[in-house]
Scaffold this motif. Structure first.
Motif, short mmCIF file in Angstrom:
data_model
loop_
_atom_site.label_atom_id
_atom_site.label_comp_id
_atom_site.label_asym_id
_atom_site.label_seq_id
_atom_site.Cartn_x
_atom_site.Cartn_y
_atom_site.Cartn_z
N GLU A 90 -2.42 -0.66 -3.63
CA GLU A 90 -3.52 0.14 -3.10
C GLU A 90 -2.99 1.48 -2.64
N LEU A 91 -3.68 2.55 -3.02
CA LEU A 91 -3.26 3.91 -2.72
C LEU A 91 -4.28 4.55 -1.77
N ARG A 92 -3.81 5.00 -0.61
CA ARG A 92 -4.68 5.60 0.40
C ARG A 92 -4.32 7.08 0.52
N LEU A 93 -5.23 7.94 0.08
CA LEU A 93 -5.01 9.38 0.11
C LEU A 93 -5.85 10.01 1.20
N HIS A 94 -5.23 10.92 1.93
CA HIS A 94 -5.92 11.73 2.94
C HIS A 94 -5.86 13.17 2.43
N THR A 142 0.84 -1.19 0.00
CA THR A 142 0.00 0.00 0.00
C THR A 142 0.88 1.25 0.00
N GLY A 143 0.29 2.33 -0.45
CA GLY A 143 0.93 3.64 -0.36
C GLY A 143 -0.02 4.59 0.34
N ALA A 144 0.48 5.39 1.27
CA ALA A 144 -0.38 6.29 2.03
C ALA A 144 0.28 7.65 2.14
N VAL A 145 -0.52 8.71 1.96
CA VAL A 145 0.04 10.06 2.05
C VAL A 145 -1.10 11.07 2.23
N THR A 146 -0.81 12.12 2.95
CA THR A 146 -1.73 13.26 3.05
C THR A 146 -1.35 14.28 2.00
N VAL A 147 -2.34 14.76 1.26
CA VAL A 147 -2.08 15.74 0.21
C VAL A 147 -3.10 16.86 0.27
N SER A 148 -2.72 17.99 -0.29
CA SER A 148 -3.67 19.09 -0.49
C SER A 148 -4.60 18.74 -1.64
N SER A 167 3.76 -1.16 3.77
CA SER A 167 3.24 0.18 3.51
C SER A 167 4.37 1.11 3.10
N VAL A 168 4.23 1.74 1.94
CA VAL A 168 5.14 2.80 1.50
C VAL A 168 4.54 4.12 1.99
N LEU A 169 5.17 4.70 3.01
CA LEU A 169 4.58 5.86 3.68
C LEU A 169 5.00 7.19 3.08
N GLY A 170 5.89 7.18 2.14
CA GLY A 170 6.25 8.45 1.51
C GLY A 170 7.63 8.91 1.88
N GLY A 171 7.87 10.20 1.64
CA GLY A 171 6.92 11.16 1.13
C GLY A 171 6.51 10.93 -0.32
N SER A 217 2.15 17.15 -1.05
CA SER A 217 2.33 16.55 0.26
C SER A 217 3.21 17.40 1.17
N ALA A 218 3.80 18.43 0.62
CA ALA A 218 4.60 19.40 1.38
C ALA A 218 4.71 20.66 0.55
#
Length: 206
Positions: A161-165, A9-15, A142-146, A20-21
């Motif tokens: 699987e890609l999990r976006l916040h 999985t890949g997970a990251v918070t984005v605008s 889990s590939v947490l990023g960035g 992501s930054a």
């Protein structure tokens, strides 16, 4: 490369515009101009201001059996890599599992409290993922990023699987998810709106 066992999985918070930054990242402001004070209070307000509302997603982010992250997610962009440094995550990181850090700087494994051990991988994304899969067995990696690291795995077709916040703000510049990634076909698995974020999970189709 070893055969696939558990899900990657890949997970990251984005605008909303995919960053992501923001610009001007420093050791004191790891997220740069992120809509807050640069420490994550803008993009990641959903974690800090409404933790109970998002408890399931926060717990999911650290529930994998092994993790991969880029050097900048482990430690600062510049200035502190060559001095004694335990990373951004404190003495008891939330992972409690092996974490494989992509870097150009060789370093001995770094055990931490709570069962986390950082392993520093200098021979690329495939080697890091192979080691994470071996550590996870049939479990999730889990590939947490960035975002720069996640983009490399997406471009190589290594994310299941890609999990976006998705935070309700725009940054207009900075480190952007999907930069340099070929067109993807995604299947929406789930979506949940909260007050400071929308959580969306996609299956990456091949």
């Amino acid at each position: 490369m070893t055969e696939r066992a558990g899900k990657v999985t890949g997970a990251v918070t984005v605008s909303v515009d995919g960053y992501s930054a923001g610009l001007h990242q420093t050791e004191e402001r790891p997220f740069g101009d992120d809509g807050g004070d640069g420490t994550g209070a803008g993009l990641h307000a959903w974690m800090f201001e409404t933790p109970d509302e998002n408890r399931a997603e926060v717990e999911q982010m650290t529930a994998a059996d092994a993790f991969v992250m880029g050097r900048n997610m482990f430690g600062p962009v510049r200035g502190a890599w060559d001095r004694p440094w335990n990373g951004w995550w404190g003495d008891d990181p939330p992972f409690h599992a092996p974490v494989f850090v992509l870097t150009h700087h060789a370093r001995e494994p770094q055990p931490m409290a709570g069962g986390t051990t950082y392993h520093f991988v200098t021979d690329g994304i495939v080697a890091a993922l192979d080691r994470a899969r071996a550590a996870a067995g049939a479990g999730e990696v889990s590939v947490l990023g960035g975002a720069t690291t996640l983009n490399q795995y997406l471009a190589a077709g290594l994310i299941d699987e890609l999990r976006l916040h998705i935070a309700p703000l725009t940054l207009c510049a900075g480190t952007r998810l999907f930069e340099g990634v070929p067109a993807l076909r995604l299947e929406q698995v789930s979506a949940r709106a909260a007050s400071l974020v929308t959580h969306v999970t996609y299956r990456v189709l091949r």
